[in-house]
Every structure is written in C-alpha cells, then in structure tokens.
Design an enzyme around this catalytic site. Structure first.
Site, PDB file in Angstrom:
ATOM      1  N   PHE A   1     -28.717 117.804  17.424  1.00 16.27           N
ATOM      2  CA  PHE A   1     -29.355 116.783  18.261  1.00 16.27           C
ATOM      3  C   PHE A   1     -28.372 116.364  19.343  1.00 16.27           C
ATOM      4  O   PHE A   1     -27.250 115.944  19.040  1.00 16.27           O
ATOM      5  CB  PHE A   1     -29.775 115.549  17.451  1.00 16.27           C
ATOM      6  CG  PHE A   1     -30.442 114.506  18.316  1.00 16.27           C
ATOM      7  CD1 PHE A   1     -31.796 114.567  18.593  1.00 16.27           C
ATOM      8  CD2 PHE A   1     -29.700 113.487  18.899  1.00 16.27           C
ATOM      9  CE1 PHE A   1     -32.412 113.633  19.430  1.00 16.27           C
ATOM     10  CE2 PHE A   1     -30.300 112.546  19.732  1.00 16.27           C
ATOM     11  CZ  PHE A   1     -31.659 112.620  19.992  1.00 16.27           C
TER      12      PHE A   1
ATOM     13  N   ASP B   1     -19.651 117.439  20.496  1.00 16.26           N
ATOM     14  CA  ASP B   1     -20.414 116.197  20.663  1.00 16.26           C
ATOM     15  C   ASP B   1     -19.990 115.226  19.549  1.00 16.26           C
ATOM     16  O   ASP B   1     -20.356 115.402  18.390  1.00 16.26           O
ATOM     17  CB  ASP B   1     -21.911 116.530  20.588  1.00 16.26           C
ATOM     18  CG  ASP B   1     -22.815 115.297  20.724  1.00 16.26           C
ATOM     19  OD1 ASP B   1     -22.315 114.169  20.652  1.00 16.26           O
ATOM     20  OD2 ASP B   1     -24.047 115.492  20.878  1.00 16.26           O
TER      21      ASP B   1
ATOM     22  N   LYS C   1     -22.368 105.949  21.581  1.00 13.83           N
ATOM     23  CA  LYS C   1     -22.656 105.076  20.439  1.00 13.83           C
ATOM     24  C   LYS C   1     -21.579 104.025  20.135  1.00 13.83           C
ATOM     25  O   LYS C   1     -21.622 102.945  20.689  1.00 13.83           O
ATOM     26  CB  LYS C   1     -22.994 105.928  19.210  1.00 13.83           C
ATOM     27  CG  LYS C   1     -24.360 106.637  19.355  1.00 13.83           C
ATOM     28  CD  LYS C   1     -24.973 107.017  18.031  1.00 13.83           C
ATOM     29  CE  LYS C   1     -26.441 107.390  18.160  1.00 13.83           C
ATOM     30  NZ  LYS C   1     -26.723 108.767  18.524  1.00 13.83           N
TER      31      LYS C   1
HETATM   32  C1  LIG Z   1     -27.478 109.543  19.500  1.00 16.49           C
HETATM   33  C2  LIG Z   1     -26.920 110.863  19.875  1.00 16.49           C
HETATM   34  C3  LIG Z   1     -27.057 111.364  21.171  1.00 16.49           C
HETATM   35  C4  LIG Z   1     -27.877 110.666  22.243  1.00 16.49           C
HETATM   36  O1  LIG Z   1     -27.364 109.441  22.571  1.00 16.49           O
HETATM   37  P1  LIG Z   1     -28.246 108.426  23.477  1.00 16.49           P
HETATM   38  O2  LIG Z   1     -27.289 107.308  23.764  1.00 16.49           O
HETATM   39  O3  LIG Z   1     -29.413 108.011  22.649  1.00 16.49           O
HETATM   40  O4  LIG Z   1     -28.662 109.167  24.675  1.00 16.49           O
HETATM   41  C5  LIG Z   1     -26.439 112.566  21.470  1.00 16.49           C
HETATM   42  N1  LIG Z   1     -25.727 113.244  20.549  1.00 16.49           N
HETATM   43  C6  LIG Z   1     -25.578 112.785  19.302  1.00 16.49           C
HETATM   44  C7  LIG Z   1     -24.752 113.559  18.339  1.00 16.49           C
HETATM   45  C8  LIG Z   1     -26.186 111.595  18.912  1.00 16.49           C
HETATM   46  O5  LIG Z   1     -26.060 111.164  17.656  1.00 16.49           O
END
Ligand SMILES: *Cc1c(COP(=O)(O)O)cnc(C)c1O
Length: 406
Positions: free
Chosen positions: A137, A224, A253
C-alpha cells in the site's frame, strides 16, 4: 475498513468516502480519547500510526502554540530555517543526506516515484520500470494506487499508471527472475513492514540481498517508511534493523505527531536527481508543520520513546500471546506478528466487526487485510496500558472465533 463496518455518513455535505463507526471524538489525553458523549476509549490506533506523542502532549502543544503566533506559512520562495533544522535531524538519524518536504504519505511516495523515473531518464532509459510488491500500500493518488497491490484500492480508477513490475515479498529469486533481461528497471520500492497489507515484515536477509542487488544493477532502493518509520519499531527507521540504508525513504504519518508532515529522505545516489522546477509542494515544509516535526523528534529523544516502543511493544506482544494462547495453539489465531508498536493479530476469519465491538468495550483498534487486527498506538504507551489493551481485546477475539458465522 472492511464491508462489515457500518457506513454512517456523518453529514449530507461531507463526501461519503469512509465506512465510519458511529462515534465522534471530542478530546484526548495521552493514550486516551473521549467522545462527544463523554465516553472514554483507550487508543491503540493512534490516529493510524500518526499520534507519536499521544494526545495533548504538553511539549507539542506549547511548541505549536508558540509557532502559531510567529508564522504558520510563508512559501518555498524563501528559505525556511525550520526546514533546515528538521532536515538535519532526519539526515543525522537516517545517515542519509537530503530531504524534500511535503504534507502526506502519498505525496512523499509520489515524489519517490518521480525520482525513480527521472533517475532512469537521466541514464537514457525512456520507459523506466519500478519493482513493487504484492500486498503493498503506497497511497491513493493515481500513481501511488497503481503501485499499491490492493484491487479494491484500484477498482474504478483505471487506466492505471504503467511502469510497475510486481513481485512477492521476501523472495530474491523471484525479484531476479522478474527483472531478468529487463534494462528498464530503475528502482525497487517497498514498505519495510507492510501496514495496510496486514503487518508483513521484510526479512532482514531479504533487505540486505535487495540492497546488494540494487548496488549491482544501479537501481534505487526506495523504502516506504510512512507507517513503520519514526521510531515505531524501536529504531528510527525499520530498515535500520538490517543494517542497510535505502537511497530514497518516504516518511509521513508519525513525523508530525498529528500535524500533516511528509518527507522524502534521500542518500547520495538520489540527492541530485531533481533540479529547481522538477518538483514542489505549496504547503510542503511550512513552519507550523516543521515545528511539529522538530518537536516530535526532540520529545521522542527526551522521553526515550524508541526504547519505550521496543520494550512496551514486546510487553504487548507477550500479553497478547498469553491472552490468546489457546487460539494460537488451535490455529484460530494464525499468527501474532510485527515489531515494536506495530503489531498484527492474524485470524482465520474476517474480523472487521471487531472495530465496533472493541469501541463498545472502550478500545480503539483497526482491522486491515480483512483478517488482521492492527495495533499501532502512540509511542508513549505504558506497560499498564498495554496490559489493558490485551485484557479488552483478547476476549473479544476469542468470542469472535467461537461464533459459527464465517
Ligand atoms: C498511510 C500510508 C501511505 C499514505 O499516506 P497518506 O498520508 O494517507 O497519503 C503510504 N504508504 C504507507 C506505507 C502508508 O501506511
């Protein structure tokens, strides 16, 4: 949010994009929040791995109050000293070299994908391809949802962005096979621990093997760390457990403890790909956001929150394993996994109903990948609060597993 959660549009005017529980929060303190009816909840969700310092942390509140009176926003037409401060803090803790600031996770990942493409174009690769993973994701923009593996996230939004090759996690042979004889590959992109995909960890050996392969083939290693980074696993960044460094690391986050802050941290191989005009963000790096990031990092260090995440995470994992011992033995709980305060409890059946049942019992959790209870609380969680999470959650899980319904 799974289909089992009731969709209750809160207003005719807020667009109906979430399956929300019928609860509205009023205020919070530490790892507790209260709804508008005065009901108290223990928060094991932490705003989805966002509220690093919990709610209403005195140091964050004071810093933000001070910053609001000075400067909230100017623009990137000028130097922003707080950007330089937060960039230094991130560079020192990651061992990397430069930072681009934005506001969200998808925006950080979008920047990473642009870096990879330009890295390719600069080498004369006209149609660069990026290796991504099953169950990944990366966000909900058109490019990041194309990199995401979940068909539910992609459904209805085609045509997807091209230039992605998908492989399973933790299998270096499949990565080699998928990229064999393909001179267009420019980067490998994955979460060190998959969050939305169900708390799936990249093995340490795999991280080291992929690092070596990226060096050998001149690919960018892009990790990521939007969810697993910022101290959650007990190190600043989850990949650091493997003793490697990526070339590109998107963050968001937990970085601002609730204030929207995103960042892309890069090493030497990616530091000079962009020139002025190649990328930007109006809100990115604004003084209010930067103050939140700087204060989050300083407070984490002053309060030893990395060590706390590691220790209380282990404590919580042990309490869950004890509370669900018979379910683990019978196989009804397939696995309790994760690192530090990023834990998943994988059940043999869908468990979306647990979010409401846990809230009814005074506990905030989430369910991802249909069958996985996800716990990503604030890093200030105490052992007593961890015990309380297990005491509320384990009986709800055993009761669900005993029900005849699928
Ligand atoms: C939450 C998340 C995203 C997206 O972040 P947003 O601030 O909602 O755009 C991307 N990568 C990972 C691993 C995530 O957990």
């Amino acid at each position: 949010m799974t289909a089992a959660a009731p969709a209750t549009p809160s207003s005719p005017h807020v667009m109906n994009t979430y399956g929300r529980l019928p609860i509205a929060m009023s205020h919070g303190q530490g790892c507790r929040v209260w709804d508008v009816n005065g009901r108290e909840y223990l928060d094991a969700l932490g705003g989805i791995a966002v509220n690093t310092l919990g709610h209403n942390h005195p140091k964050l509140v004071a810093a933000l109050q001070d910053q609001v009176t000075k400067l909230i926003h100017t623009s990137n037409y000028y130097h922003v000293p707080l950007q330089e401060e937060l960039a230094s803090l991130l560079v020192e803790r990651s061992g990397m070299t430069n930072v681009f600031f934005c506001s969200t996770g998808l925006e950080a990942n979008e920047c990473a994908l642009k870096l990879a493409r330009k890295f390719g174009h600069d080498k004369g690769i006209e149609r660069p391809e990026i290796v991504v993973y099953e169950k990944a994701f990366h966000g909900r923009s058109i490019a990041t949802l194309s990199a995401t593996a979940n068909p539910k996230v992609q459904a209805g939004f085609g045509p997807l962005v091209e230039g992605f090759i998908r492989v399973p996690i933790n299998n270096v042979e499949q990565l080699k096979a998928a990229s064999a004889n393909n001179p267009n590959v420019v980067a490998v992109f994955f979460e060190a621990i998959q969050g939305e995909g169900g708390i799936n960890e990249m093995h340490m050996d795999y991280l080291r093997d992929v690092r070596a392969l990226c060096d050998e083939r001149d690919w960018l290693l892009m990790i990521d760390e939007v969810q697993c980074g910022m101290g959650r696993t007990g190190k600043w960044f989850a990949h650091q457990w493997a003793g490697i460094k990526p070339d590109v690391m998107p963050l968001a986050k937990g970085l601002g403890s609730g204030v929207p802050v995103g960042a892309v941290v890069v090493g030497p191989k990616a530091a000079n790909i962009f020139a002025p005009g190649n990328h930007g963000s109006t809100f990115g790096g604004n003084p209010l956001a930067m103050r939140a990031g700087v204060t989050t990092i300083h407070t984490m260090e002053e309060e030893n929150l990395l060590a706390n995440a590691a220790a209380v995470g282990e404590h919580l994992q042990a309490a869950l394993k004890k509370g669900l011992a018979s379910e683990l033995a019978s196989g009804a709980v397939k696995e309790i996994r994760g690192h530090g305060l990023m834990l998943g409890i994988d059940l043999i059946k869908p468990c979306g109903v647990l979010t409401q049942r846990a809230a009814d019992a005074g506990l905030l959790i989430s369910v991802t990948a249909d069958t996985v209870v996800r716990l990503v609380p604030s890093l200030i969680l105490t052992p007593a609060e961890a015990d309380q999470i297990a005491a509320i959650l384990c009986p709800l899980i055993s009761a669900l597993l005993k029900e005849k319904t699928p």
